[in-house]
Write an enzyme that holds these catalytic residues in place. Structure first.
Site, PDB file in Angstrom:
ATOM      1  N   GLN A  55     106.312  91.408  45.897  1.00  0.00           N
ATOM      2  CA  GLN A  55     106.861  90.057  45.818  1.00  0.00           C
ATOM      3  C   GLN A  55     108.381  90.037  46.013  1.00  0.00           C
ATOM      4  O   GLN A  55     109.112  89.424  45.242  1.00  0.00           O
ATOM      5  CB  GLN A  55     106.493  89.408  44.474  1.00  0.00           C
ATOM      6  CG  GLN A  55     104.988  89.253  44.276  1.00  0.00           C
ATOM      7  CD  GLN A  55     104.639  88.706  42.915  1.00  0.00           C
ATOM      8  OE1 GLN A  55     104.720  89.412  41.914  1.00  0.00           O
ATOM      9  NE2 GLN A  55     104.261  87.442  42.851  1.00  0.00           N
ATOM     10  N   ASN A 140     110.332  67.729  45.207  1.00  0.00           N
ATOM     11  CA  ASN A 140     109.835  67.438  43.863  1.00  0.00           C
ATOM     12  C   ASN A 140     110.632  68.135  42.776  1.00  0.00           C
ATOM     13  O   ASN A 140     110.808  67.593  41.685  1.00  0.00           O
ATOM     14  CB  ASN A 140     108.371  67.864  43.740  1.00  0.00           C
ATOM     15  CG  ASN A 140     107.803  67.644  42.354  1.00  0.00           C
ATOM     16  OD1 ASN A 140     107.664  66.501  41.920  1.00  0.00           O
ATOM     17  ND2 ASN A 140     107.495  68.720  41.638  1.00  0.00           N
ATOM     18  N   ASP A 190     111.834  68.991  37.308  1.00  0.00           N
ATOM     19  CA  ASP A 190     111.237  67.939  38.110  1.00  0.00           C
ATOM     20  C   ASP A 190     112.226  66.796  38.348  1.00  0.00           C
ATOM     21  O   ASP A 190     112.701  66.160  37.406  1.00  0.00           O
ATOM     22  CB  ASP A 190     109.984  67.411  37.390  1.00  0.00           C
ATOM     23  CG  ASP A 190     109.098  66.576  38.272  1.00  0.00           C
ATOM     24  OD1 ASP A 190     108.279  67.169  38.991  1.00  0.00           O
ATOM     25  OD2 ASP A 190     109.234  65.332  38.249  1.00  0.00           O
ATOM     26  N   ASP A 221     105.957  69.772  50.524  1.00  0.00           N
ATOM     27  CA  ASP A 221     105.334  70.553  49.470  1.00  0.00           C
ATOM     28  C   ASP A 221     105.117  69.685  48.228  1.00  0.00           C
ATOM     29  O   ASP A 221     105.946  68.832  47.890  1.00  0.00           O
ATOM     30  CB  ASP A 221     106.236  71.742  49.127  1.00  0.00           C
ATOM     31  CG  ASP A 221     105.608  72.678  48.110  1.00  0.00           C
ATOM     32  OD1 ASP A 221     104.597  73.320  48.445  1.00  0.00           O
ATOM     33  OD2 ASP A 221     106.141  72.764  46.990  1.00  0.00           O
ATOM     34  N   LYS A 224     101.980  65.108  45.933  1.00  0.00           N
ATOM     35  CA  LYS A 224     101.398  64.201  44.944  1.00  0.00           C
ATOM     36  C   LYS A 224     102.114  64.259  43.605  1.00  0.00           C
ATOM     37  O   LYS A 224     101.816  63.465  42.705  1.00  0.00           O
ATOM     38  CB  LYS A 224      99.911  64.498  44.761  1.00  0.00           C
ATOM     39  CG  LYS A 224      99.578  65.796  44.037  1.00  0.00           C
ATOM     40  CD  LYS A 224      98.070  65.938  43.862  1.00  0.00           C
ATOM     41  CE  LYS A 224      97.691  67.195  43.098  1.00  0.00           C
ATOM     42  NZ  LYS A 224      96.235  67.314  42.901  1.00  0.00           N
ATOM     43  N   GLU A 248     101.394  67.926  51.289  1.00  0.00           N
ATOM     44  CA  GLU A 248     100.441  68.786  50.597  1.00  0.00           C
ATOM     45  C   GLU A 248      99.910  68.038  49.374  1.00  0.00           C
ATOM     46  O   GLU A 248     100.661  67.706  48.460  1.00  0.00           O
ATOM     47  CB  GLU A 248     101.104  70.084  50.143  1.00  0.00           C
ATOM     48  CG  GLU A 248     100.148  70.988  49.371  1.00  0.00           C
ATOM     49  CD  GLU A 248     100.853  72.018  48.508  1.00  0.00           C
ATOM     50  OE1 GLU A 248     100.263  73.080  48.283  1.00  0.00           O
ATOM     51  OE2 GLU A 248     101.977  71.734  48.027  1.00  0.00           O
ATOM     52  N   GLY A 252      90.321  69.626  45.859  1.00  0.00           N
ATOM     53  CA  GLY A 252      89.034  70.127  46.303  1.00  0.00           C
ATOM     54  C   GLY A 252      88.341  69.154  47.225  1.00  0.00           C
ATOM     55  O   GLY A 252      88.933  68.632  48.166  1.00  0.00           O
ATOM     56  N   ARG A 364     100.246  87.007  51.794  1.00  0.00           N
ATOM     57  CA  ARG A 364     101.552  86.832  52.433  1.00  0.00           C
ATOM     58  C   ARG A 364     101.976  88.156  53.093  1.00  0.00           C
ATOM     59  O   ARG A 364     103.076  88.645  52.924  1.00  0.00           O
ATOM     60  CB  ARG A 364     102.569  86.352  51.405  1.00  0.00           C
ATOM     61  CG  ARG A 364     102.135  85.020  50.773  1.00  0.00           C
ATOM     62  CD  ARG A 364     102.951  84.631  49.560  1.00  0.00           C
ATOM     63  NE  ARG A 364     102.482  83.345  49.031  1.00  0.00           N
ATOM     64  CZ  ARG A 364     103.089  82.681  48.056  1.00  0.00           C
ATOM     65  NH1 ARG A 364     104.180  83.178  47.497  1.00  0.00           N
ATOM     66  NH2 ARG A 364     102.612  81.521  47.642  1.00  0.00           N
TER      67      ARG A 364
END
EC number: 3.2.1.1
Length: 480
Positions: A55, A140, A190, A221, A224, A248, A252, A364
């Site tokens: 990472q 966001n 946020d 990104d 919602k 994005e 589901g 990735r």
């Protein structure tokens, strides 16, 4: 491989030209999504050092992408990735910000990927190749290592521009929009996107970014998690960016949950269709074709425009297809659906190399160990994309553009599905390989008996039978 695409049409070819693009122009395109850090290395770098599990940074830049655009252009894609400055502090419990989603100061570029001149050069080269440039943006939140960060390092430098810390309750829409993503190891403060100053400054920032680097589209990104009323001020031809936005909306099979965001946004990533494709085609799996037909039906009812939705099988947040499905035939069939149905096809880098990382961070992988080989999957995507572009360009100025023709289900069974879009019939199976004997898919076409069709994958001639039917038998790994 079995992905039968039958075509009956006489058309001529027209060229596309890149420009700051509307939703109508983006529906004609397809997208290749890359992680800059994992796409290509500078000359002289050690190609063996990148380990996704660690990472951390592996060394890809805007310049190394620019030097390897032929690999993307040959299948005729457009391109997508992030440019904002990321976390500049100490390494986190979840590694470094190599992926580009841990935002620090959006007014600064990500210097790990290069300079302003490097990004300008990349944009220029992309447009000289008649490709589009889509940039992934995060509005966001920002990134921190506590619930009481030093706000002076961010674009918005006072706590009053942010919501008070609370963990997200994903069963509550209000909580999803007001609380902080992440966890107590890596917090994501946020932004209050109802604050007039936030709205104004974000508008000025995105307008300048788009104009400076000739950006054609935005992938949003965590869309919602932002107040829905913010997006019309930011996106689309009437918003500050002036360009197409695809959001994005992670989820589901719930089409209604995703569809409510098309309106505030031009488009959303089609997570319900992705979920349906996994259920219909992956082996092992339920092989539930009904999940696919039901999602097609619900999509027509609930989305404002299915032709600009983002169709995908993989991304940086999901397991690679090959990590979940052991049969490569299932990949080919699912990819054919995405290219030949309503929406904008998206290929996540490495999908064409059969990468098999089972979720973040293993999904990735560095691309360079593949040597950019033109695998069978690469060639199959190339065929699909070139045929799609042919249909798009040659019907664009007619009364019936292929991209706006609504996908119709001609037949569905336990073995597969046949769809019609424009004059193209696509027959797909979930049987896999080796094929089962006596697997037939009878398809009622709109064509008269003895009409000659061409299989675009094999170039074989097909003739429509009595009452307009074609009968597809799947044996020995291919349709006949």
């Amino acid at each position: 491989m079995f992905a039968l695409i039958l075509w009956f049409l006489v058309i001529t070819f027209l060229l596309q030209h890149a420009q700051a693009a509307s939703a109508a122009q983006w529906r004609d395109r397809s997208i290749y999504q890359v992680l800059i850090d994992r796409y290509a290395l500078p000359n002289g770098s050690d190609p063996t050092l990148c380990k996704p599990s660690e990472q951390t940074w592996c060394g890809g830049t805007w310049n190394t992408l620019r030097g390897n655009l032929d690999y993307i252009q040959d299948p005729e894609y457009s391109y997508d990735r992030t440019v904002q400055q990321n976390w500049q502090g100490e390494r986190t419990p979840y590694g470094d910000a190599y992926h580009g989603y841990w935002i620090q100061d959006s007014t600064q570029l990500n210097d790990k990927f290069g300079t302003s001149d490097d990004l300008l050069a990349l944009s220029k080269e992309i447009h000289q190749r008649d490709m589009y440039l889509m940039v992934d943006v995060v509005v966001n939140d920002v990134m921190a290592l506590s619930t009481n960060p030093d706000y002076s390092i961010y674009m918005f430098k006072d706590a009053s521009y942010y919501h008070t810390y609370c963990p997200v309750d994903y069963s509550n829409t209000t909580s999803e929009q007001l609380c902080w993503l992440g966890d107590l190891n890596v917090t994501l403060p946020d932004l209050d996107t109802t604050n007039p100053t936030v709205i104004s400054q974000y508008g000025s920032w995105i307008s300048e970014l788009v104009q400076t680097y000739s950006i054609d589209g935005l992938r949003i990104d965590a869309a919602k998690h932002v107040d829905a009323d913010f997006w019309p001020t930011f996106c689309g031809t009437e918003g500050a960016s002036g360009i197409f936005c695809m959001g994005e909306v992670f989820g589901g099979l719930d089409v209604e949950d995703a569809a409510e965001w098309q309106g505030p946004l031009d488009s959303v990533l089609n997570y319900p269709m992705y979920t349906a494709l996994t259920q219909a085609f992956q082996i092992p799996g339920s092989l539930n074709i009904s999940a696919l037909t039901d999602t097609i039906s619900q999509s027509k009812k609930l989305y404002k425009d299915t032709t600009v939705l983002g169709n995908f099988l993989e991304n940086q947040d999901l397991p690679r297809w090959a990590s979940s499905s052991v049969d490569v035939q299932t990949l080919y069939n699912a990819m054919a659906f995405n290219f030949m149905s309503d929406g904008i096809p998206i290929v996540y880098y490495g999908q064409e190399q059969y990468f098999s990382g089972a979720g973040d961070p293993l999904n990735r992988e560095p691309l360079w160990p593949s040597n950019y080989t033109k695998t069978d999957a690469y060639k199959f995507i190339q065929t699909l994309n070139q045929f799609r572009n042919y249909l798009v360009n040659s019907t664009a100025n007619t009364s019936s553009p292929w991209t706006t023709a609504e996908t119709q289900v001609l037949t569905a069974s336990q073995y597969g599905i046949a769809i019609l879009k424009g004059d193209v019939i696509t027959v797909l199976t979930n049987v896999g390989s080796p094929a089962q004997n006596n697997t037939h898919i009878a398809v009622a076409t709109p064509y008269d008996r003895n009409t000659a069709l061409t299989n675009i994958i094999t170039c074989e001639q097909w003739v429509v039978g009595s009452q307009g039917y074609i009968d597809v038998e799947y044996t020995l790994g291919h349709g006949r």
